[in-house]
Design a protein around this motif. Structure first.
Motif, PDB file in Angstrom:
ATOM      1  N   LEU A 177       0.708  -1.206   0.034  1.00 30.03           N
ATOM      2  CA  LEU A 177       0.204  -0.156   0.074  1.00 30.03           C
ATOM      3  C   LEU A 177       0.901   1.468  -0.085  1.00 30.03           C
ATOM      4  N   GLU A 178       1.935   1.056   0.549  1.00 26.33           N
ATOM      5  CA  GLU A 178       2.911   2.220   0.620  1.00 26.33           C
ATOM      6  C   GLU A 178       3.402   2.539  -0.726  1.00 26.33           C
ATOM      7  N   LYS A 179       3.697   1.423  -1.535  1.00 24.73           N
ATOM      8  CA  LYS A 179       4.331   1.548  -2.810  1.00 24.73           C
ATOM      9  C   LYS A 179       3.187   2.004  -3.655  1.00 24.73           C
ATOM     10  N   ILE A 180       1.996   1.885  -3.552  1.00 24.94           N
ATOM     11  CA  ILE A 180       0.840   2.325  -4.341  1.00 24.94           C
ATOM     12  C   ILE A 180       0.820   3.923  -4.101  1.00 24.94           C
ATOM     13  N   LEU A 181       0.664   4.340  -2.788  1.00 24.67           N
ATOM     14  CA  LEU A 181       0.608   5.745  -2.722  1.00 24.67           C
ATOM     15  C   LEU A 181       1.888   6.450  -3.039  1.00 24.67           C
ATOM     16  N   ALA A 182       3.075   5.966  -3.224  1.00 24.90           N
ATOM     17  CA  ALA A 182       4.249   6.544  -3.700  1.00 24.90           C
ATOM     18  C   ALA A 182       3.882   6.979  -5.272  1.00 24.90           C
TER      19      ALA A 182
END
Length: 176
Positions: free
Chosen positions: A168-173
Motif C-alpha cells: 500500500l505504501e508503494k501504491i501511495l508513492a
C-alpha cells in the motif's frame, strides 16, 4: 480524479491476469494514466467519474467482461488509502511480523474481528478500523494462523481483500 482500484483474488487460486492485460483493459475502457503496481491486482487510474460506487461497479463489469470471471474490486481515493494506512493499529511490531490491512464491505470488519476466535497473541493480533481490519502476523504463518484461516473461510461469503502495508505504501508513492 485519481483512484486506486484493488482487485480481489488476482493471481491466486489459479486465476492469472497479466498486469499488461489489466492495464490494457482499463485503457480500452477510457481510463487515463493507468498504472499497475506489483502482480496482485493494484491499479491507479484517472477517471472522470465522481461517484466512487459507480466507478467501482463499472470497473467490476468491465473486468468481468474482459477476463471472464466475477470480478470484485475496491475503489479508493489516494487520500482515503493514505488515511487508512496512517491509522495502522500496530506500530511497535518487529521485523519478524507482516503488517496487513484487510479491506471489507458493509461493516463486516467488526464481525470478522469479533468472530475470529482465540488468537495466539505471540503470533498475531487484529483490530477493526473503519471498513478494514488491521492485522499483524508472524512471518511464515500468514495462512496457518487462526485469523488467516478464518479470513479465508469468510472470503467465500463476503468481500475481503488484503494487502501488505508495504504494498500500500508503494501504491501511495506512485500517486500524485
Amino acid at each position: 480524479m485519481q483512484y486506486i482500484i484493488l482487485l480481489r483474488g488476482v493471481n491466486v487460486g489459479g486465476r492469472t491476469i497479466k498486469m499488461a492485460a489489466l492495464k490494457s483493459c482499463f485503457e480500452e475502457n477510457g481510463y487515463q494514466n493507468v498504472q499497475t503496481i506489483l502482480q496482485t491486482g493494484n491499479v491507479i487510474v484517472q477517471a472522470n467519474e465522481k461517484n466512487i460506487a459507480k466507478l467501482q461497479k463499472k470497473a467490476e463489469a468491465e473486468l468481468t467482461a474482459a477476463f471472464n470471471y466475477p470480478a470484485k474490486v475496491l475503489a479508493l481515493t489516494p487520500e482515503q488509502l493514505e488515511n487508512i494506512v496512517r491509522q495502522y493499529a500496530f506500530t511497535n511490531i518487529d521485523a519478524g511480523f507482516h503488517r496487513y490491512i484487510v479491506f471489507t464491505e458493509n461493516g463486516f470488519e467488526k464481525q470478522l474481528v469479533k468472530d475470529c476466535g482465540v488468537l495466539d497473541k505471540n503470533m498475531e493480533a487484529v483490530k477493526a478500523g473503519a471498513g478494514v481490519v488491521y492485522w499483524c502476523v508472524q512471518k511464515g504463518y500468514t495462512l496457518d494462523s487462526a485469523f488467516g484461516k478464518y479470513m479465508n473461510k469468510m472470503a467465500v461469503k463476503h468481500f475481503i481483500t488484503n494487502r501488505n502495508v508495504n504494498t500500500l505504501e508503494k501504491i501511495l508513492a506512485k500517486c500524485g
